[in-house]
Design an enzyme around this catalytic site. Structure first.
Site, PDB file in Angstrom:
ATOM      1  N   SER A  65      45.441  37.986  30.764  1.00 22.84           N
ATOM      2  CA  SER A  65      47.074  39.124  29.736  1.00 22.84           C
ATOM      3  C   SER A  65      46.898  40.358  29.123  1.00 22.84           C
ATOM      4  O   SER A  65      45.740  41.110  30.039  1.00 22.84           O
ATOM      5  CB  SER A  65      47.134  38.128  28.992  1.00 22.84           C
ATOM      6  N   ASP A 119      52.863  31.532  37.171  1.00 22.47           N
ATOM      7  CA  ASP A 119      52.323  32.510  35.802  1.00 22.47           C
ATOM      8  C   ASP A 119      53.541  33.444  36.699  1.00 22.47           C
ATOM      9  O   ASP A 119      53.478  34.451  37.469  1.00 22.47           O
ATOM     10  CB  ASP A 119      51.610  33.549  35.631  1.00 22.47           C
ATOM     11  N   HIS A 155      52.029  30.938  32.622  1.00 25.34           N
ATOM     12  CA  HIS A 155      50.737  32.364  32.130  1.00 25.34           C
ATOM     13  C   HIS A 155      50.053  32.033  31.272  1.00 25.34           C
ATOM     14  O   HIS A 155      48.481  32.492  31.140  1.00 25.34           O
ATOM     15  CB  HIS A 155      52.041  33.513  31.463  1.00 25.34           C
TER      16      HIS A 155
END
Length: 379
Positions: free
Chosen positions: A157, A323, A356
């Protein structure tokens, strides 16, 4: 809480605080005259300093990535599934460094720290920091630790953005870059989600312009709402459906506006409440802005291929099918640019229902691929 730590755990770990007196010039034009970075390390640095791995954390992460601070800890560090003996980032081979970034709220200098110039909490006076600023501070950290080059810089991320920026800012200091569930810049939708979260905090009457600590209050309501919004985006519809569906928390519907009736409502409220007791509101604002500002191609005519022409690292990118915060298409943008720039890159899209947050999960295929790549790195 463990009484005996698993064989694949790094076990008990202790954070270290490193103080830096050299001023750090920031992207905003401001500077930090001095600052602290809190780190944890796992494994041993070899004689040639060739086995060091840097872990870059995401928005709400910190230095405690693996192991336990005490036998009473309920949970290990946030990436314990990936760091330890026999795990993808194998501490029998690698010397692993995890830190809390500048602007954080877990010991490194940030809005909740004391401003040495005033003797008061920084609050809203802490300067804006960017991904580039973090990488420059991490380079100074590497210098302090005697690490000339990282065997790998790894992150998911927002952490993946830092790993990517490392290869651009310090190409000669990174041999491998693992960029997981990330993107070359935020989409308009992602910026919009961040803005909604920020407005939840800014509109809390107890935020007080960012100087709430001076008044002994916390904008818990705003932080709670910000986390609830964020948490929805970290999970997939499939994951939420499987975990909660439309299951009721109450025996039956109450037909009023105030009851917590569905399990998913209860879960989000719990996550928001828990987060609001441990995270700093100003840090949340800074971290989301750092996400919004990240756009390394902007300095190269918005051409990502040109941006990556000077990198020297080999790359591994991984994404997850469900995601939607950082979709596989965003990882493929980086992969395509690296291929066009004639760089070495491996890519895997992993079928996983968790959304995610999958990059934090012990998903077998993910761990297998992660291990496979890390095992190829010579130290």
């Amino acid at each position: 809480m463990p009484t005996v730590f698993p064989d694949d755990s790094v076990g008990l770990v202790s954070p270290q605080t490193l103080h830096f007196n050299e001023p750090l010039e920031l992207t905003s034009g401001k500077s930090l005259a001095e600052y602290d970075l809190v780190i944890e390390t796992y494994g041993e640095l070899n004689a040639t300093q060739s086995n060091a791995v840097l872990i870059c954390h995401a928005l709400s992460g910190h230095h405690h990535a693996a192991g336990y601070h005490s036998a009473e800890d309920r949970k290990p560090g946030w990436w314990d599934s990936c760091i330890g003996p026999g795990k993808p980032i194998d501490t029998r081979r690698f010397f692993v460094v995890a830190l809390n970034n500048l602007g954080g709220c877990n010991g490194s200098s940030g809005p909740a720290s004391i401003n040495p110039a005033t003797g008061k909490v920084y609050g809203a006076d802490f300067p804006m920091v960017t991904v580039e600023d973090w990488v420059h501070s991490q380079a100074r950290l590497a210098d302090r630790l005697g690490i000339r080059q990282w065997a790998a810089v790894v992150g998911g991320s927002l952490g993946g953005m830092q790993a990517l920026q490392w290869t651009i800012s310090y190409p000669e200091r990174v041999r491998h870059c693992l960029c997981i569930a990330s993107a070359p810049k935020l989409s308009a939708q992602n910026i919009a989600f961040n803005e909604v979260a920020r407005q939840a905090i800014l509109s809390d009457p107890e935020f007080l312009g960012g100087y709430f600590q001076e008044q002994g209050v916390i904008p818990k309501r705003g932080l709670k709402l910000a986390r609830m919004v964020g948490h929805i985006t970290y999970l997939s519809d499939d994951a939420m459906g499987a975990k909660f569906g439309r299951v009721l928390k109450t025996e039956k519907l109450n037909y009023d506006l105030h009851s917590v009736e569905f399990q998913v409502e209860s879960y989000l409220r719990y996550q928001g409440e828990e987060f609001s007791t441990r995270f700093d509101a100003n840090t949340y604002l800074l971290m989301t802005k750092a996400l919004d500002y990240f756009d390394p191609a902007a300095a190269h005519g918005d051409d990502l291929v040109r941006t990556l022409e000077g990198v020297e690292a080999d790359f591994c990118l991984m994404s997850f099918t469900t995601d939607w915060r950082f979709s596989p298409a965003r990882s493929r943008e980086i992969v395509d640019a690296l291929i066009a720039a004639k760089k070495n890159v491996s890519y895997l899209e992993i079928d996983a229902p968790q959304g995610h947050d999958a990059f934090l999960m012990p998903i077998p295929r993910y761990l297998q691929a992660f291990s496979g790549y890390m095992n190829r790195i010579s130290v």
